[in-house]
Design a protein around this motif. Structure first.
Motif, PDB file in Angstrom:
ATOM      1  N   ARG A   1      -4.771  -4.350  -8.162  1.00 25.48           N
ATOM      2  CA  ARG A   1      -3.423  -3.582  -8.399  1.00 25.48           C
ATOM      3  C   ARG A   1      -3.875  -1.995  -8.621  1.00 25.48           C
ATOM      4  O   ARG A   1      -5.174  -2.092  -9.199  1.00 25.48           O
ATOM      5  CB  ARG A   1      -2.440  -4.298  -9.229  1.00 25.48           C
TER       6      ARG A   1
ATOM      7  N   GLN B   1      -1.199  -0.599   2.301  1.00 26.77           N
ATOM      8  CA  GLN B   1      -1.655  -1.832   3.075  1.00 26.77           C
ATOM      9  C   GLN B   1      -1.780  -1.459   4.443  1.00 26.77           C
ATOM     10  O   GLN B   1      -2.514  -1.911   5.099  1.00 26.77           O
ATOM     11  CB  GLN B   1      -0.558  -2.696   2.958  1.00 26.77           C
TER      12      GLN B   1
ATOM     13  N   TRP C   1      -6.494  -8.108  -1.399  1.00 34.85           N
ATOM     14  CA  TRP C   1      -5.274  -7.475  -1.583  1.00 34.85           C
ATOM     15  C   TRP C   1      -4.594  -7.926  -2.879  1.00 34.85           C
ATOM     16  O   TRP C   1      -3.976  -7.278  -3.879  1.00 34.85           O
ATOM     17  CB  TRP C   1      -4.373  -7.248  -0.464  1.00 34.85           C
ATOM     18  N   PRO C   2      -4.014  -9.279  -2.951  1.00 36.48           N
ATOM     19  CA  PRO C   2      -3.179  -9.690  -3.850  1.00 36.48           C
ATOM     20  C   PRO C   2      -4.083  -9.912  -5.346  1.00 36.48           C
ATOM     21  O   PRO C   2      -3.212 -10.070  -6.192  1.00 36.48           O
ATOM     22  CB  PRO C   2      -2.666 -11.131  -3.233  1.00 36.48           C
TER      23      PRO C   2
END
Length: 157
Positions: A143, A88, A139-140
């Motif tokens: 994965r 991140q 981002w969320p």
């Protein structure tokens, strides 16, 4: 008089607000390049249009958003890859630059945010650059293991 001004201002600013709210989804041809497998997302990168979106099944769940891909001599690789590492708050030791929301998918190439205007400069060194805001929103949804499909060529490269 006040009512007239409010009406006139509404007429002036309404078209601009409507234009900003309009979302252009990937065309059927673009969707053929990038197919999601069931409920798992796939990140789609169309270098021809300099756009990125995320598909889950037959639905677009993110984007499309504007991106910047590789410049002449540092083209972004095409193909189907998976995200193998995410960081991140990444800092590039090669280019001595921040790479917020970095998601590496092919060698040193990553999806990541950049500060400043994506339209300025000749392109990235192979990464897929997003605005920091868009990289944070992406981002969320992804994965490690999420597929990234890249095709086309950056215009002018």
């Amino acid at each position: 008089m006040l009512a007239f001004l409010v009406t006139a201002l509404g007429a002036v600013f309404a078209p601009a607000a409507q234009a900003q709210a309009r979302v252009v989804y990937p065309t059927a041809a673009e969707r053929q390049h990038c197919r999601a497998d069931g409920s798992r997302p796939v990140v789609c990168v169309d270098q021809n249009a300099q756009r990125l979106w995320v598909m889950r099944g037959t639905s677009v769940v993110f984007g499309p958003v504007t991106v910047r891909t590789g410049r002449h001599g540092h083209l972004t690789r095409t193909g189907k890859f998976h995200i193998y590492w995410r960081h991140q708050h990444h800092w590039s030791s090669i280019y001595n630059a921040p790479m917020p929301f970095a998601q590496f998918f092919s060698g040193g190439e990553a999806l990541h945010g950049v500060y400043g205007d994506l339209g300025k400069g000749p392109g990235s060194y192979g990464c897929v650059n997003l605005t920091v805001r868009d990289a944070a929103r992406l981002w969320p949804l992804t994965r490690k293991g999420t597929w990234v499909e890249v095709w086309g060529h950056r215009p002018g490269s």
